[in-house]
Write a protein that holds these residues in place. Structure first.
Motif, PDB file in Angstrom:
ATOM      1  N   TYR A  87       0.817  -1.206   0.000  1.00  0.00           N
ATOM      2  CA  TYR A  87       0.000   0.000   0.000  1.00  0.00           C
ATOM      3  C   TYR A  87       0.858   1.266   0.000  1.00  0.00           C
ATOM      4  N   ILE A  88       2.066   1.193   0.575  1.00  0.00           N
ATOM      5  CA  ILE A  88       2.970   2.343   0.539  1.00  0.00           C
ATOM      6  C   ILE A  88       3.588   2.471  -0.845  1.00  0.00           C
ATOM      7  N   TRP A  89       4.018   1.342  -1.405  1.00  0.00           N
ATOM      8  CA  TRP A  89       4.606   1.367  -2.748  1.00  0.00           C
ATOM      9  C   TRP A  89       3.596   1.890  -3.768  1.00  0.00           C
ATOM     10  N   SER A  90       2.358   1.490  -3.632  1.00  0.00           N
ATOM     11  CA  SER A  90       1.328   1.971  -4.554  1.00  0.00           C
ATOM     12  C   SER A  90       1.227   3.486  -4.515  1.00  0.00           C
ATOM     13  N   ASP A  91       1.349   4.060  -3.323  1.00  0.00           N
ATOM     14  CA  ASP A  91       1.282   5.509  -3.198  1.00  0.00           C
ATOM     15  C   ASP A  91       2.502   6.184  -3.826  1.00  0.00           C
ATOM     16  N   LEU A  92       3.699   5.597  -3.599  1.00  0.00           N
ATOM     17  CA  LEU A  92       4.919   6.155  -4.192  1.00  0.00           C
ATOM     18  C   LEU A  92       4.875   6.120  -5.717  1.00  0.00           C
ATOM     19  N   SER A  93       4.171   5.128  -6.260  1.00  0.00           N
ATOM     20  CA  SER A  93       4.195   4.874  -7.694  1.00  0.00           C
ATOM     21  C   SER A  93       3.065   5.562  -8.457  1.00  0.00           C
ATOM     22  N   ARG A  94       2.272   6.386  -7.789  1.00  0.00           N
ATOM     23  CA  ARG A  94       1.161   7.060  -8.473  1.00  0.00           C
ATOM     24  C   ARG A  94       1.682   8.052  -9.515  1.00  0.00           C
ATOM     25  N   GLU A  95       1.020   8.081 -10.642  1.00  0.00           N
ATOM     26  CA  GLU A  95       1.411   8.991 -11.720  1.00  0.00           C
ATOM     27  C   GLU A  95       1.217  10.456 -11.340  1.00  0.00           C
ATOM     28  N   ASP A  96       0.285  10.741 -10.410  1.00  0.00           N
ATOM     29  CA  ASP A  96      -0.011  12.131 -10.079  1.00  0.00           C
ATOM     30  C   ASP A  96       0.906  12.696  -8.991  1.00  0.00           C
ATOM     31  N   THR A  97       1.967  11.969  -8.631  1.00  0.00           N
ATOM     32  CA  THR A  97       2.937  12.493  -7.679  1.00  0.00           C
ATOM     33  C   THR A  97       3.946  13.369  -8.414  1.00  0.00           C
ATOM     34  N   PRO A  98       4.687  14.226  -7.696  1.00  0.00           N
ATOM     35  CA  PRO A  98       5.653  15.105  -8.362  1.00  0.00           C
ATOM     36  C   PRO A  98       6.716  14.370  -9.161  1.00  0.00           C
ATOM     37  N   HIS A  99       7.024  13.139  -8.763  1.00  0.00           N
ATOM     38  CA  HIS A  99       8.056  12.381  -9.486  1.00  0.00           C
ATOM     39  C   HIS A  99       7.462  11.465 -10.548  1.00  0.00           C
ATOM     40  N   GLY A 100       6.158  11.603 -10.799  1.00  0.00           N
ATOM     41  CA  GLY A 100       5.525  10.859 -11.886  1.00  0.00           C
ATOM     42  C   GLY A 100       5.497   9.358 -11.695  1.00  0.00           C
ATOM     43  N   GLY A 101       5.611   8.893 -10.452  1.00  0.00           N
ATOM     44  CA  GLY A 101       5.558   7.458 -10.195  1.00  0.00           C
ATOM     45  C   GLY A 101       6.876   6.736 -10.386  1.00  0.00           C
ATOM     46  N   TRP A 102       7.955   7.459 -10.681  1.00  0.00           N
ATOM     47  CA  TRP A 102       9.276   6.833 -10.837  1.00  0.00           C
ATOM     48  C   TRP A 102       9.952   6.719  -9.465  1.00  0.00           C
ATOM     49  N   VAL A 103      10.580   5.578  -9.207  1.00  0.00           N
ATOM     50  CA  VAL A 103      11.316   5.343  -7.959  1.00  0.00           C
ATOM     51  C   VAL A 103      12.720   4.868  -8.315  1.00  0.00           C
ATOM     52  N   TYR A 104      13.711   5.424  -7.641  1.00  0.00           N
ATOM     53  CA  TYR A 104      15.110   5.084  -7.884  1.00  0.00           C
ATOM     54  C   TYR A 104      15.709   4.457  -6.634  1.00  0.00           C
ATOM     55  N   MET A 105      16.481   3.369  -6.812  1.00  0.00           N
ATOM     56  CA  MET A 105      17.184   2.708  -5.707  1.00  0.00           C
ATOM     57  C   MET A 105      18.685   2.742  -5.983  1.00  0.00           C
ATOM     58  N   ARG A 106      19.441   3.271  -5.029  1.00  0.00           N
ATOM     59  CA  ARG A 106      20.896   3.378  -5.242  1.00  0.00           C
ATOM     60  C   ARG A 106      21.549   1.997  -5.304  1.00  0.00           C
ATOM     61  N   ARG A 107      21.248   1.159  -4.331  1.00  0.00           N
ATOM     62  CA  ARG A 107      21.718  -0.223  -4.394  1.00  0.00           C
ATOM     63  C   ARG A 107      20.543  -1.120  -4.061  1.00  0.00           C
ATOM     64  N   ALA A 108      20.353  -2.171  -4.843  1.00  0.00           N
ATOM     65  CA  ALA A 108      19.192  -3.034  -4.655  1.00  0.00           C
ATOM     66  C   ALA A 108      19.578  -4.492  -4.810  1.00  0.00           C
ATOM     67  N   VAL A 109      19.065  -5.314  -3.897  1.00  0.00           N
ATOM     68  CA  VAL A 109      19.091  -6.766  -4.087  1.00  0.00           C
ATOM     69  C   VAL A 109      17.707  -7.143  -4.587  1.00  0.00           C
ATOM     70  N   ILE A 110      17.617  -7.628  -5.810  1.00  0.00           N
ATOM     71  CA  ILE A 110      16.333  -8.036  -6.376  1.00  0.00           C
ATOM     72  C   ILE A 110      16.161  -9.523  -6.103  1.00  0.00           C
ATOM     73  N   ILE A 111      15.139  -9.827  -5.298  1.00  0.00           N
ATOM     74  CA  ILE A 111      14.937 -11.188  -4.781  1.00  0.00           C
ATOM     75  C   ILE A 111      13.721 -11.795  -5.452  1.00  0.00           C
ATOM     76  N   ASP A 112      13.893 -12.975  -6.035  1.00  0.00           N
ATOM     77  CA  ASP A 112      12.810 -13.607  -6.793  1.00  0.00           C
ATOM     78  C   ASP A 112      12.910 -15.123  -6.642  1.00  0.00           C
ATOM     79  N   ARG A 113      11.920 -15.693  -6.012  1.00  0.00           N
ATOM     80  CA  ARG A 113      11.914 -17.141  -5.742  1.00  0.00           C
ATOM     81  C   ARG A 113      12.016 -17.965  -7.022  1.00  0.00           C
ATOM     82  N   TRP A 114      11.205 -17.601  -8.011  1.00  0.00           N
ATOM     83  CA  TRP A 114      11.108 -18.438  -9.202  1.00  0.00           C
ATOM     84  C   TRP A 114      12.341 -18.329 -10.088  1.00  0.00           C
ATOM     85  N   ALA A 115      12.991 -17.171 -10.097  1.00  0.00           N
ATOM     86  CA  ALA A 115      14.250 -17.045 -10.835  1.00  0.00           C
ATOM     87  C   ALA A 115      15.309 -17.957 -10.231  1.00  0.00           C
TER      88      ALA A 115
END
Length: 507
Positions: free
Chosen positions: A262-290
């Motif tokens: 529910y927080i991510w959905s709010d950050l990602s809204r198109e009507d926010t000042p950043h247009g729904g774009w989110v940037y991560m400086r360093r990220a571990v992308i975790i995916d069970r199926w991969a």
């Protein structure tokens, strides 16, 4: 997509979550001699304005939490992401299921990476699954670059959990074992596995904290605690388990650094000042199926983190996260063991996790016999014994009971995941029905350097014996309600031997 107007760069903001909690932990570590503060590097923690979650999203969108005091979302001062052309995305390492990157953007369910050499970035299937999009851009259009330059910033290090992207599959996050061991421990293990590798410093972001930022023990540097965990997708909204152990883990390790759907959905809204774009400086992308698709070890054991655990990493890499957990719940941080399988204090501290109120339990005679053996060890002054039904005590009491444990005993079940919060080098004794073995808790014990002893009634299996067993060996016996036998004479001999070894002085 490129026809949309770019949002104003002056309106973007940086999300810095849990900085106060982490600072308190580091102070405790320094005080107890676990870390040297000269080795600690974190992103700047300027004065943060505190905004209640109710100011960010509607109350009706909030899930039910087992923690009565809802944490606050700290929104830091304005900050800009790097220019994706001048400072491209970098794949630092890891394995499918736990991939580590610098400079990652997300918009409308798609992960964007910018790099002039696409061959340096893994293919989509080796990173994400399900409905999550994956775009690696070597010659991006200027309009897209402008939007990326204006993204909302998640500073520092983020564990980005892609579970829930496959909407037709259970996300497994409501399993304490999966969330705590495979997501949190696995994510931190992946950071530890790449921390000592040579990084492409010519393009790596100099504003990031050092990869090895905390001294877990004198001369042993490990990564600090990630700044946050992100569970972004709506299909993962049911990530909380009934007992509250998953949320207990995330609150303890990350403080209020939890971004759920529910927080991510709010950050990602198109009507926010950043247009729904989110940037991560360093990220571990975790995916069970991969992980299961591309790692033979993870697939053969049916455990997504088994492969990332097999990579080289510095010892004690989980110490900062464990210390964060103990501090959050008011538990004392114990001193170091003098050696593997050595007790923390004068005599071993034994915790028996009692499952007698569940469908998977010892027989009445076995339970009574084990209680007698443990009582005798304590009465003779050979060990301190704690006997607990975890479901009957608070999360705080559970963590305090585990914090200084030397020997953890229990029938196969989620309670054995609590070995995460024991100091490395303890002993885990797992009780199985005869001719039954699953490797969940053995895998954790190995990566945390605990001695692992699986028991079939009157037999302790050796590593060669359990390694030779087929996958899911006899697992139906764990789910059909049958009681687990245990020979008390054998357990007395086993525990006396373990206790004697743990109590012996280290030369």
């Amino acid at each position: 997509m490129d026809s949309k107007p770019a949002a104003s760069t002056g309106s973007c903001f940086t999300l810095l979550l849990g900085a106060g909690h982490r600072g308190k932990v580091l102070a405790l570590l320094a005080f107890s001699g676990i870390v040297s503060t000269s080795f600690i590097f974190f992103p700047p923690t300027n004065t943060l304005s505190e905004i209640s979650r109710t100011d960010v999203v509607s109350e009706t969108l909030k899930p039910t939490s087992v923690f009565p005091n809802s944490p606050k979302l700290d929104l830091g001062p304005d900050s800009l992401p790097p220019d994706p052309i001048a400072r491209p995305s970098i794949h630092l390492g890891g394995l499918p299921g736990h991939q580590v990157f610098e400079n990652v953007w997300v918009h409308e369910g798609t992960i964007y990476l910018f790099n002039p050499d696409r061959s340096r970035i893994p293919a989509k299937g080796r990173v994400v699954s399900g409905q999550t999009g994956w775009e690696v851009l070597n010659r991006p259009m200027e309009g897209l670059v402008d939007r990326a330059r204006n993204a909302s910033v998640l500073d520092g290090t983020t564990l980005f959990v892609n579970d829930g992207a496959k909407t037709d599959e259970w996300h497994y996050l409501s399993s304490y074992y999966h969330l705590a061991s495979e997501i949190v421990l696995g994510g931190i293990a992946s950071l530890a596995s790449v921390a000592s590798l040579p990084h492409p410093v010519s393009t790596s972001d100099p504003a990031l904290p050092a990869s090895l930022g905390v001294e877990a023990r004198p001369g042993v540097a490990v990564p600090g605690v990630p700044d946050r965990i992100v569970i972004p997708w709506k299909a993962a909204e049911g990530w909380r388990d009934r007992e509250g152990w998953g949320e207990m883990t995330l609150r303890g390790v990350f403080g209020n650094g939890i971004i759920e759907p529910y927080i991510w959905s709010d950050l990602s809204r198109e009507d926010t000042p950043h247009g729904g774009w989110v940037y991560m400086r360093r990220a571990v992308i975790i995916d069970r199926w991969a992980s299961h698709r591309h790692n033979s070890l993870s697939e053969s054991l049916n455990k997504m983190a088994a492969s990332i655990f097999s990579l080289p990493h510095p010892p004690f890499f989980f110490t900062p996260a464990r210390s964060s957990m103990l501090d959050f719940f008011g538990a004392n941080i114990p001193r170091h063991r003098l050696g593997p399988s050595k007790c923390l204090y004068d005599i071993p501290n034994i915790l028996y996790i009692d499952r007698q109120g569940t469908d998977r339990k010892l027989s009445s005679d076995a339970h009574a016999g084990l209680a007698v053996v443990l009582g005798e060890l304590e009465s003779m002054g050979k060990a301190k014994v704690v006997h607990r039904k975890m479901e009957r005590i608070s999360h705080e009491e559970q963590i305090r009971n585990v914090a200084d444990v030397d020997i953890l005993i229990g029938v196969h079940g989620d309670g054995l995941t609590h070995q995460l919060w024991m100091s490395e080098g303890g002993v885990v004794i797992e009780l199985f029905p005869p001719e039954t073995f699953l490797p969940e808790y053995q895998i954790i014990a190995d990566v945390l350097h605990h001695e692992y002893i699986p028991v079939w009634n009157d037999v302790a299996l050796s590593r060669e014996e359990w390694d030779a067993l087929p996958r899911q060996h006899g697992s139906s016996a764990l789910y059909d309600g049958r009681e687990v036998p245990l020979d008390p004479v054998f357990m007395r001999l086993l525990l006396e031997e373990v206790v004697q070894r743990m109590s012996a002085s280290v030369l």
